[in-house]
Write a protein that holds these residues in place. Structure first.
Motif, PDB file in Angstrom:
ATOM      1  N   ARG A   1      22.481  18.623 100.231  1.00 19.59           N
ATOM      2  CA  ARG A   1      22.594  18.244 101.650  1.00 19.59           C
ATOM      3  C   ARG A   1      22.388  16.748 101.869  1.00 19.59           C
ATOM      4  N   GLY A   2      22.161  15.997 100.757  1.00 20.58           N
ATOM      5  CA  GLY A   2      21.975  14.566 100.868  1.00 20.58           C
ATOM      6  C   GLY A   2      20.557  14.151 101.189  1.00 20.58           C
ATOM      7  N   ARG A   3      19.620  15.090 101.107  1.00 21.36           N
ATOM      8  CA  ARG A   3      18.222  14.760 101.398  1.00 21.36           C
ATOM      9  C   ARG A   3      17.503  14.344 100.124  1.00 21.36           C
ATOM     10  N   SER A   4      16.645  13.369 100.235  1.00 21.59           N
ATOM     11  CA  SER A   4      15.843  12.928  99.090  1.00 21.59           C
ATOM     12  C   SER A   4      14.712  13.922  98.873  1.00 21.59           C
ATOM     13  N   VAL A   5      14.520  14.346  97.627  1.00 19.87           N
ATOM     14  CA  VAL A   5      13.483  15.325  97.282  1.00 19.87           C
ATOM     15  C   VAL A   5      12.809  14.905  95.979  1.00 19.87           C
ATOM     16  N   GLN A   6      11.614  15.442  95.777  1.00 22.01           N
ATOM     17  CA  GLN A   6      10.912  15.285  94.504  1.00 22.01           C
ATOM     18  C   GLN A   6      11.042  16.601  93.741  1.00 22.01           C
ATOM     19  N   VAL A   7      11.412  16.496  92.477  1.00 13.98           N
ATOM     20  CA  VAL A   7      11.664  17.699  91.686  1.00 13.98           C
ATOM     21  C   VAL A   7      10.785  17.670  90.438  1.00 13.98           C
ATOM     22  N   ASP A   8      10.009  18.759  90.260  1.00 12.33           N
ATOM     23  CA  ASP A   8       9.269  18.942  89.010  1.00 12.33           C
ATOM     24  C   ASP A   8      10.186  19.635  88.014  1.00 12.33           C
ATOM     25  N   VAL A   9      10.445  18.969  86.886  1.00  7.57           N
ATOM     26  CA  VAL A   9      11.336  19.518  85.864  1.00  7.57           C
ATOM     27  C   VAL A   9      10.508  19.902  84.649  1.00  7.57           C
ATOM     28  N   THR A  10      10.616  21.181  84.248  1.00  8.17           N
ATOM     29  CA  THR A  10       9.905  21.688  83.071  1.00  8.17           C
ATOM     30  C   THR A  10      10.919  22.083  82.015  1.00  8.17           C
ATOM     31  N   VAL A  11      10.740  21.569  80.799  1.00 11.65           N
ATOM     32  CA  VAL A  11      11.653  21.863  79.695  1.00 11.65           C
ATOM     33  C   VAL A  11      10.907  22.690  78.661  1.00 11.65           C
ATOM     34  N   SER A  12      11.443  23.866  78.347  1.00  8.23           N
ATOM     35  CA  SER A  12      10.830  24.769  77.371  1.00  8.23           C
ATOM     36  C   SER A  12      11.851  25.139  76.302  1.00  8.23           C
ATOM     37  N   PRO A  13      11.405  25.464  75.094  1.00  6.93           N
ATOM     38  CA  PRO A  13      12.349  25.860  74.045  1.00  6.93           C
ATOM     39  C   PRO A  13      12.863  27.283  74.259  1.00  6.93           C
ATOM     40  N   LEU A  14      14.101  27.520  73.875  1.00  6.17           N
ATOM     41  CA  LEU A  14      14.687  28.855  73.914  1.00  6.17           C
ATOM     42  C   LEU A  14      14.672  29.386  72.487  1.00  6.17           C
ATOM     43  N   ARG A  15      13.862  30.422  72.272  1.00  4.12           N
ATOM     44  CA  ARG A  15      13.685  30.955  70.921  1.00  4.12           C
ATOM     45  C   ARG A  15      14.315  32.337  70.820  1.00  4.12           C
ATOM     46  N   ARG A  16      14.844  32.630  69.628  1.00  2.55           N
ATOM     47  CA  ARG A  16      15.351  33.958  69.328  1.00  2.55           C
ATOM     48  C   ARG A  16      14.707  34.448  68.041  1.00  2.55           C
ATOM     49  N   ASP A  17      14.487  35.739  67.994  1.00  2.00           N
ATOM     50  CA  ASP A  17      13.794  36.313  66.837  1.00  2.00           C
ATOM     51  C   ASP A  17      14.526  35.976  65.542  1.00  2.00           C
ATOM     52  N   GLY A  18      13.793  35.359  64.621  1.00  4.31           N
ATOM     53  CA  GLY A  18      14.326  35.062  63.300  1.00  4.31           C
ATOM     54  C   GLY A  18      15.327  33.920  63.263  1.00  4.31           C
TER      55      GLY A  18
END
Length: 269
Positions: free
Chosen positions: A238-255
């Protein structure tokens, strides 16, 4: 008339001088309707009863059809000669082919004997393949069940992603987007079908993506902390300025170790 369709003055003079008919043949002319025609012109001297010269007559004989038939006949003769030469050549080739066929028959007889032996081997192989097919049928059933489980798991994952209040993007090891939930689409104004397969750095959204590259690559190594967080200034759809918390996590698969990364984008109230 003295020069169309042919020059007649000299011809008339020749006929009068020789006191005999003079022919001008194969004169081409285009009729008023645009049709091409061919004429043979006969110029004859005319005499009175005392042998004096009265003048000359010019008779235009339309030989268009005759010339056309003659041309067709000549063309037919040429084609006939060509066909005869081709026939002679074909006859020589047939003789050569006949000799080759005789040789081929002998080779086929030998091949037939080899095929008989091969057929026996194939029968043995067929029995072995039948046994393998039975095993593959069992394996296929196991794969079908596993595929069903994976499909159910994907449905569950999509349901979970859709229920999150934060925008979520999942990328593979090449940093291409493989999942994009509804909240992310609502936040940045880009639908899932528009971003799937696109590189993370190539997304045209209001979130600065340069700082995320190092965080994602660190998670892909498998030696980083379980999750890394950063806060970024962004502009929503919408063109509004916002603050964003970005969390990066690993994507794991068995084995399989780390196969990608999960990027969670949560707008700070």
């Amino acid at each position: 008339m003295s020069y169309r369709p042919a020059e007649l003055r000299s011809t008339i003079e020749q006929a009068l001088a020789s006191r005999e008919s003079v022919w001008v043949r194969d004169v081409a002319w285009t009729r008023a309707g645009g049709d091409a025609a061919t004429y043979d012109i006969q110029v004859m001297p005319l005499f009175d009863a005392d042998g004096g010269t009265l003048g000359a007559s010019a008779v235009f004989n339309d030989v268009t059809r005759y010339r056309s038939l003659q041309d067709e006949l000549e063309d037919a003769n040429r084609r006939l000669e060509l066909a005869y030469e081709e026939l002679q050549s074909a006859n020589e080739e047939l003789e050569t082919t006949n000799e080759e066929l005789q040789s081929t028959i002998e080779e086929l007889e030998t091949t037939n004997e080899e095929l008989q032996s091969t057929n026996e081997e194939l029968e043995t192989m067929n029995e072995e393949l039948q046994s393998m097919n039975d095993e593959l049928t069992v394996t296929n059933e196991e794969l079908r069940l596993r595929t069903l489980e994976v499909s159910q798991l994907n449905d569950f994952t999509e349901t979970v992603l859709a229920g999150l209040r934060a925008g979520v993007a999942v990328v593979d090891r090449d940093l291409r987007v493989i999942a994009w939930n509804n909240e992310a689409a609502e936040l940045w104004g880009i639908r899932e079908d528009e971003v799937i397969g696109t590189g993370l750095a190539d997304l045209d959204i209001g979130l600065p993506l340069e700082p995320l590259g190092p965080l994602v690559r660190t998670q892909l190594t498998g030696h980083a902390a379980p999750a890394e967080r950063t806060r970024l200034a962004a502009v929503n759809r919408r063109g509004r300025s916002v603050q964003v918390d970005v969390t990066v996590s690993p994507l794991r698969r068995d084995g399989q170790g780390v196969s990608g990364a999960i990027v969670v984008m949560n707008v700070v109230d």
